[in-house]
Scaffold this active site. Structure first.
Site, PDB file in Angstrom:
ATOM      1  N   HIS A  12      36.444  35.507  52.888  1.00  0.00           N
ATOM      2  CA  HIS A  12      36.987  36.136  51.684  1.00  0.00           C
ATOM      3  C   HIS A  12      35.872  36.239  50.639  1.00  0.00           C
ATOM      4  O   HIS A  12      35.634  37.188  49.979  1.00  0.00           O
ATOM      5  CB  HIS A  12      38.027  35.161  50.971  1.00  0.00           C
ATOM      6  CG  HIS A  12      39.297  35.133  51.689  1.00  0.00           C
ATOM      7  ND1 HIS A  12      40.286  35.998  52.081  1.00  0.00           N
ATOM      8  CD2 HIS A  12      39.620  33.973  52.623  1.00  0.00           C
ATOM      9  CE1 HIS A  12      41.218  35.379  52.904  1.00  0.00           C
ATOM     10  NE2 HIS A  12      40.861  34.472  53.231  1.00  0.00           N
TER      11      HIS A  12
HETATM   12  O1  RIB Z   1      41.973  32.832  48.670  1.00  0.00           O
HETATM   13  C1  RIB Z   1      40.890  32.750  49.054  1.00  0.00           C
HETATM   14  C2  RIB Z   1      40.153  32.012  48.125  1.00  0.00           C
HETATM   15  O2  RIB Z   1      40.370  30.694  48.016  1.00  0.00           O
HETATM   16  C3  RIB Z   1      38.848  31.825  48.461  1.00  0.00           C
HETATM   17  O3  RIB Z   1      37.707  31.868  47.510  1.00  0.00           O
HETATM   18  C4  RIB Z   1      38.362  30.399  49.139  1.00  0.00           C
HETATM   19  O4  RIB Z   1      37.151  29.681  49.114  1.00  0.00           O
HETATM   20  C5  RIB Z   1      39.497  29.679  48.326  1.00  0.00           C
HETATM   21  O5  RIB Z   1      38.838  29.444  47.009  1.00  0.00           O
END
Ligand code: RIB
Ligand code: CA
Length: 311
Positions: free
Chosen positions: A236
């Site tokens: 992500h």
């Molecule tokens: O939903 C994904 C996010 O949530 C990313 O930033 C991961 O590191 C968590 O913080």
């Protein structure tokens, strides 16, 4: 090549760590500072994990501590995906020496933004508590930030609840303040980040480089990988960094986006008007929707394989 001066605000967990490693390796980006926010794990751990990456990368980026908890809600960590240490149980040493910094993240961010006279870009990969606190404390900060690129939100389903993605869900009030601030905003939400996956063989190929970076990358992501039912681990936060440096790898649309802050089962949802006839009065966010996946895997792997062990 355009050089982007960037500030990273992270809740350094496993994919934040990969994002910092990529940001440091990307010639298009120059990291001005890093700030830690509570999220995946507690603030003390996200702060120390950012310091640990400085030692791993052989860098000495200034690292600042921000918020220990969201504006209104209690902190909900993500141990299940990031482990109790935030790095999936991978142990990295702290720098032998590092300054005991007392300046808070929001103060340091504002000072840097003024110094860069409007050229500084903010990449936020955790809850937006630090960013929103900076905007409230320094109302003129919006004059000095060129743009904000976040990993967060979703025009579709959530990952912390059926409606909401974790970073927004963790502090919806702060997120709403950022979305309404009037600063150019790029949302790398689940719409694109769920397509930014590494399969186990991709992780192993990076580990095969034989470096600590490769081992951290592969080993730290095993827990989230196991929860993805064979669809690969989603990087992500790396998406936000790669977008900031190489936007032509992606596609998206301007949209009106609001954050639900008082909902029951919808609390923390990013409500977008991308697919609705009824539109918000303004298109305040560039919502990233698509990615050249093969190029993403190739170029992220190249960046991580470019590291050499320093010790
Ligand atoms: O939903 C994904 C996010 O949530 C990313 O930033 C991961 O590191 C968590 O913080
Ligand atoms: Ca994160």
């Amino acid at each position: 090549m355009d050089k982007h001066f960037v500030w990273l605000d992270c809740d350094t967990g496993t994919d934040d760590a990969a994002a910092i490693l990529c940001a440091n390796g990307l010639p298009e980006l120059e990291i001005v500072g890093i700030s830690a926010v509570a999220g995946n794990v507690e603030l003390e751990k996200t702060y120390r994990n950012a310091l640990r990456l400085n030692r791993l990368m052989g860098t000495d980026y200034p690292v600042y501590q921000g918020a220990e908890k969201p504006w209104r809600k209690e902190l909900e960590t993500g141990y299940r995906y990031h482990g109790e240490n935030g790095l999936g149980g991978v142990e990295l040493p702290l720098p032998e020496r590092y300054p005991e910094v007392t300046e808070k993240a929001w103060d340091a961010l504002y000072r840097a933004a003024v110094r860069y006279e409007g050229a500084l870009e903010l990449i936020a990969t955790g809850p937006l508590t630090n960013v929103a606190t900076a905007l409230v404390k320094y109302p003129d900060l919006k004059k000095y930030l060129a743009r904000i690129v976040i990993m967060g939100g979703s025009a579709g389903a959530g990952n912390r609840t059926p409606a909401a993605e974790y970073n927004i869900y963790a502090d919806p009030d702060a997120a709403s303040a950022v979305f309404q601030a009037g600063i150019p905003l790029v949302m790398c939400g689940l719409d694109v980040t769920m397509k930014a996956y590494f399969m186990e063989e991709d992780l192993l190929a990076v580990k095969a480089g034989g470096t600590t970076v490769g081992r951290l990358f592969h080993d730290s992501l095993q827990a989230p990988l196991q929860t993805q039912h064979g669809t690969g681990v989603k990087l992500h936060d790396v998406v936000a960094v790669m977008y900031a440096a190489r936007p032509d790898m992606f596609d998206g649309k301007m949209a009106g986006v609001r954050v639900e802050t008082r909902g029951g089962c919808t609390n923390g949802k990013t409500v977008t008007d991308l697919y609705s006839d009824k539109k918000f009065p303004d298109k305040n966010v560039f919502v990233v929707l698509d990615i050249d996946h093969a190029r993403f895997v190739r170029e992220v792997s190249e960046l991580l394989l470019s590291y050499r062990d320093l010790e």
